[in-house]
Motif scaffolding. Structure first.
Motif, PDB file in Angstrom:
ATOM      1  N   LEU B  20     -35.971  18.737 -56.687  1.00 38.02           N
ATOM      2  CA  LEU B  20     -36.822  19.058 -55.725  1.00 38.02           C
ATOM      3  C   LEU B  20     -36.798  17.808 -54.727  1.00 38.02           C
ATOM      4  O   LEU B  20     -37.033  18.357 -53.677  1.00 38.02           O
ATOM      5  N   ARG B  21     -36.713  16.638 -55.067  1.00 36.78           N
ATOM      6  CA  ARG B  21     -36.558  15.615 -54.267  1.00 36.78           C
ATOM      7  C   ARG B  21     -35.556  16.063 -53.201  1.00 36.78           C
ATOM      8  O   ARG B  21     -35.806  15.537 -51.890  1.00 36.78           O
ATOM      9  N   ARG B  22     -34.266  16.058 -53.506  1.00 34.93           N
ATOM     10  CA  ARG B  22     -33.156  16.271 -52.532  1.00 34.93           C
ATOM     11  C   ARG B  22     -33.734  17.466 -51.473  1.00 34.93           C
ATOM     12  O   ARG B  22     -33.251  17.356 -50.417  1.00 34.93           O
ATOM     13  N   TYR B  23     -34.199  18.483 -51.904  1.00 35.44           N
ATOM     14  CA  TYR B  23     -34.547  19.594 -51.096  1.00 35.44           C
ATOM     15  C   TYR B  23     -35.713  18.934 -50.160  1.00 35.44           C
ATOM     16  O   TYR B  23     -35.441  19.417 -48.947  1.00 35.44           O
ATOM     17  N   ASN B  24     -36.675  18.732 -50.823  1.00 34.91           N
ATOM     18  CA  ASN B  24     -37.747  18.098 -49.830  1.00 34.91           C
ATOM     19  C   ASN B  24     -37.315  17.193 -48.910  1.00 34.91           C
ATOM     20  O   ASN B  24     -37.678  17.243 -47.633  1.00 34.91           O
ATOM     21  N   GLU B  25     -36.538  16.386 -49.134  1.00 34.09           N
ATOM     22  CA  GLU B  25     -35.917  15.096 -48.451  1.00 34.09           C
ATOM     23  C   GLU B  25     -35.182  15.774 -47.212  1.00 34.09           C
ATOM     24  O   GLU B  25     -35.236  15.586 -46.018  1.00 34.09           O
ATOM     25  N   THR B  26     -34.108  16.851 -47.596  1.00 35.25           N
ATOM     26  CA  THR B  26     -33.144  17.331 -46.803  1.00 35.25           C
ATOM     27  C   THR B  26     -33.782  18.516 -45.670  1.00 35.25           C
ATOM     28  O   THR B  26     -33.571  18.192 -44.627  1.00 35.25           O
ATOM     29  N   PHE B  27     -35.052  18.932 -46.314  1.00 35.56           N
ATOM     30  CA  PHE B  27     -35.562  20.070 -45.525  1.00 35.56           C
ATOM     31  C   PHE B  27     -36.964  19.588 -44.866  1.00 35.56           C
ATOM     32  O   PHE B  27     -37.751  20.384 -43.946  1.00 35.56           O
ATOM     33  N   ASP B  28     -37.277  18.631 -45.073  1.00 31.75           N
ATOM     34  CA  ASP B  28     -38.556  18.029 -44.896  1.00 31.75           C
ATOM     35  C   ASP B  28     -39.774  18.799 -45.240  1.00 31.75           C
ATOM     36  O   ASP B  28     -40.580  19.046 -44.415  1.00 31.75           O
ATOM     37  N   GLU B  29     -39.555  19.059 -46.363  1.00 32.95           N
ATOM     38  CA  GLU B  29     -40.717  20.129 -47.152  1.00 32.95           C
ATOM     39  C   GLU B  29     -41.540  19.163 -48.094  1.00 32.95           C
ATOM     40  O   GLU B  29     -41.230  18.028 -48.268  1.00 32.95           O
ATOM     41  N   SER B  30     -42.378  19.796 -48.388  1.00 33.49           N
ATOM     42  CA  SER B  30     -43.214  19.484 -49.586  1.00 33.49           C
ATOM     43  C   SER B  30     -43.506  20.053 -50.773  1.00 33.49           C
ATOM     44  O   SER B  30     -44.520  20.272 -51.181  1.00 33.49           O
ATOM     45  N   VAL B  31     -42.545  20.841 -50.961  1.00 34.88           N
ATOM     46  CA  VAL B  31     -42.482  21.873 -52.412  1.00 34.88           C
ATOM     47  C   VAL B  31     -42.992  21.088 -53.702  1.00 34.88           C
ATOM     48  O   VAL B  31     -42.200  20.253 -53.776  1.00 34.88           O
ATOM     49  N   SER B  32     -43.844  21.558 -54.207  1.00 34.11           N
ATOM     50  CA  SER B  32     -44.372  20.678 -55.541  1.00 34.11           C
ATOM     51  C   SER B  32     -44.179  21.509 -56.734  1.00 34.11           C
ATOM     52  O   SER B  32     -43.901  22.634 -56.845  1.00 34.11           O
ATOM     53  N   VAL B  33     -44.009  20.684 -57.878  1.00 31.46           N
ATOM     54  CA  VAL B  33     -43.606  21.579 -59.124  1.00 31.46           C
ATOM     55  C   VAL B  33     -44.742  22.473 -59.418  1.00 31.46           C
ATOM     56  O   VAL B  33     -44.423  23.613 -60.004  1.00 31.46           O
ATOM     57  N   ASP B  34     -45.967  22.506 -59.057  1.00 32.10           N
ATOM     58  CA  ASP B  34     -46.980  23.314 -59.063  1.00 32.10           C
ATOM     59  C   ASP B  34     -46.882  24.733 -58.605  1.00 32.10           C
ATOM     60  O   ASP B  34     -47.362  25.549 -58.826  1.00 32.10           O
ATOM     61  N   GLU B  35     -46.146  24.526 -57.478  1.00 32.97           N
ATOM     62  CA  GLU B  35     -45.711  25.992 -56.920  1.00 32.97           C
ATOM     63  C   GLU B  35     -44.616  26.722 -57.730  1.00 32.97           C
ATOM     64  O   GLU B  35     -44.176  28.051 -57.167  1.00 32.97           O
ATOM     65  N   LEU B  36     -44.198  26.050 -58.666  1.00 33.12           N
ATOM     66  CA  LEU B  36     -42.772  26.724 -59.475  1.00 33.12           C
ATOM     67  C   LEU B  36     -43.182  27.410 -60.565  1.00 33.12           C
ATOM     68  O   LEU B  36     -42.273  27.792 -61.495  1.00 33.12           O
ATOM     69  N   THR B  37     -44.589  27.607 -60.915  1.00 32.98           N
ATOM     70  CA  THR B  37     -44.949  28.227 -62.206  1.00 32.98           C
ATOM     71  C   THR B  37     -44.218  29.431 -62.363  1.00 32.98           C
ATOM     72  O   THR B  37     -44.459  30.690 -61.556  1.00 32.98           O
ATOM     73  N   LEU B 147     -36.225  26.879 -80.174  1.00 35.02           N
ATOM     74  CA  LEU B 147     -37.667  26.412 -79.699  1.00 35.02           C
ATOM     75  C   LEU B 147     -37.542  26.230 -78.063  1.00 35.02           C
ATOM     76  O   LEU B 147     -36.817  25.788 -77.350  1.00 35.02           O
ATOM     77  N   LEU B 148     -38.523  27.043 -77.427  1.00 35.10           N
ATOM     78  CA  LEU B 148     -38.767  27.141 -75.895  1.00 35.10           C
ATOM     79  C   LEU B 148     -39.325  25.642 -75.546  1.00 35.10           C
ATOM     80  O   LEU B 148     -40.716  25.744 -75.560  1.00 35.10           O
ATOM     81  N   TYR B 149     -38.677  25.052 -74.922  1.00 34.97           N
ATOM     82  CA  TYR B 149     -39.362  23.769 -74.060  1.00 34.97           C
ATOM     83  C   TYR B 149     -39.818  24.164 -73.050  1.00 34.97           C
ATOM     84  O   TYR B 149     -39.069  24.595 -72.083  1.00 34.97           O
ATOM     85  N   SER B 150     -41.101  23.894 -72.883  1.00 32.84           N
ATOM     86  CA  SER B 150     -41.733  24.299 -71.587  1.00 32.84           C
ATOM     87  C   SER B 150     -41.372  23.650 -70.303  1.00 32.84           C
ATOM     88  O   SER B 150     -41.239  22.474 -70.168  1.00 32.84           O
ATOM     89  N   ALA B 151     -41.118  24.598 -69.354  1.00 34.89           N
ATOM     90  CA  ALA B 151     -40.646  24.250 -68.028  1.00 34.89           C
ATOM     91  C   ALA B 151     -41.559  24.986 -66.928  1.00 34.89           C
ATOM     92  O   ALA B 151     -41.738  26.127 -67.427  1.00 34.89           O
ATOM     93  N   PRO B 152     -41.798  24.558 -65.701  1.00 34.93           N
ATOM     94  CA  PRO B 152     -42.296  25.396 -64.824  1.00 34.93           C
ATOM     95  C   PRO B 152     -41.980  26.995 -64.858  1.00 34.93           C
ATOM     96  O   PRO B 152     -42.690  27.785 -64.944  1.00 34.93           O
ATOM     97  N   HIS B 153     -40.482  27.091 -64.695  1.00 33.85           N
ATOM     98  CA  HIS B 153     -39.846  28.600 -64.704  1.00 33.85           C
ATOM     99  C   HIS B 153     -40.077  29.387 -65.861  1.00 33.85           C
ATOM    100  O   HIS B 153     -40.181  30.604 -65.588  1.00 33.85           O
ATOM    101  N   ASN B 154     -40.577  28.631 -66.903  1.00 31.04           N
ATOM    102  CA  ASN B 154     -40.654  29.705 -68.256  1.00 31.04           C
ATOM    103  C   ASN B 154     -42.220  29.790 -68.718  1.00 31.04           C
ATOM    104  O   ASN B 154     -42.065  30.338 -69.813  1.00 31.04           O
ATOM    105  N   LEU B 155     -43.029  29.256 -67.990  1.00 33.64           N
ATOM    106  CA  LEU B 155     -44.389  29.281 -68.442  1.00 33.64           C
ATOM    107  C   LEU B 155     -44.995  30.723 -68.703  1.00 33.64           C
ATOM    108  O   LEU B 155     -45.929  30.739 -69.490  1.00 33.64           O
ATOM    109  N   ALA B 156     -44.406  32.012 -68.273  1.00 31.89           N
ATOM    110  CA  ALA B 156     -44.940  32.869 -68.504  1.00 31.89           C
ATOM    111  C   ALA B 156     -44.085  33.865 -69.593  1.00 31.89           C
ATOM    112  O   ALA B 156     -44.553  34.792 -70.150  1.00 31.89           O
TER     113      ALA B 156
END
Lengths: 178, 178
Positions: B20-37, B147-156
């Motif tokens: 996320l850090r590299r993406y936001n820095e490269t594309f001047d974006e501000s995608v946050s973890v919250d948007e990745l649920t 054991l499923l370790y919670s990550a934004p992508h697997n919350l559902a």
């Protein structure tokens, strides 16, 4: 589909030949494979050369260009049609081998996908029906059926199902119901 | 002694934060973890940036300095006293990650020997009692208890024993007879 794990060094790749070549070249010696029956290279060379013997393996290019064991490509290509074939190699004691081993496998065994490579240490971690390996201790730790691939160092080992070459591997699996 | 396999990315290491850090820095974006649920980064970014998203992972330094997941070191150190702990990471789709992952593990988890690292692809190959992983498909292929370790992508994802953080992992294994 039954799963076969295949070790790399001295099973798919002639690691010993390269080790011996570098040793003989560096120390102007002529140790041959015949002198290594029942012994590792470490056991027939002087104590003050052990560090160099290890350093050969750590060299960035050591695992890059190893010769193929005769028949390995043909037999493995055939086996992938009937079995789920994984490559299981002890890479963790020589971390410089990780990249070279990956590239070597891609170059010589393009029909085995990288998702079927396992770079590991202790082979007790493998869940498979068969393991083809030259090290008795790896077969002892493995919970499936082990096949001891003959190498000079293991010629005296008994109590294992032994395969002397890739033709023996082909013959063994020809009788196994996939 | 029972055997636990532990995934690295998004379980031990905060891979997503660096991506996320590299993406936001490269594309001047501000995608946050919250948007990745419920979604992977690939799914919330434009099609013409997918190649770059992949290129971030292929960069030689990407896996070199990932942040630790809070509590991973302490809990794993504790678990190694009662269980046989292996690290099982899918490294084969990103071959440049092999060396960096090895070094990262040695630096942050010196109490786990390299012989207990498994760099693999398909995790069906693991013979262990437990697997802690953030990817449902890895748990589906694993034959032990997942054991499923919670990550934004697997919350559902449902139908798994879920651990939300390393304290949950500690609590789970405190109840398991080693």
């Amino acid at each position: 589909m039954q799963r076969i794990c295949v070790d790399m060094d001295e099973v798919m790749a002639d690691t010993l030949a390269e080790h011996l070549r570098r040793y003989n070249e560096t120390f102007d010696e002529s140790v041959s494979v015949d002198e290594l029956t029942g012994k590792a290279l470490w056991e027939v060379t002087p104590a003050d050369r052990q560090a160099q013997l290890r350093a050969f393996l750590d060299a960035e290019d050591f695992f890059e260009d190893l010769a193929l064991m005769p028949g390995a490509q043909e037999v493995l290509k055939h086996l992938t049609q009937r079995f789920d074939v994984y490559i299981a190699t002890q890479a963790m004691t020589v971390p410089n081998s990780l990249g070279p081993k990956y590239r070597w496998l891609q170059r010589h065994f393009p029909f085995i996908p990288p998702t079927n490579y396992v770079f590991c240490g202790n082979k007790c971690i493998l869940r498979a029906d068969y393991l083809i390996d030259d090290l008795p201790r790896n077969l002892q730790r493995f919970e499936g059926k082990g096949l001891l691939y003959s190498a000079p160092h293991n010629l005296a080992a008994t109590g294992y199902t032994r395969v002397n070459n890739w033709q023996d591997v082909a013959d063994f699996f020809a009788k196994v119901k996939a």
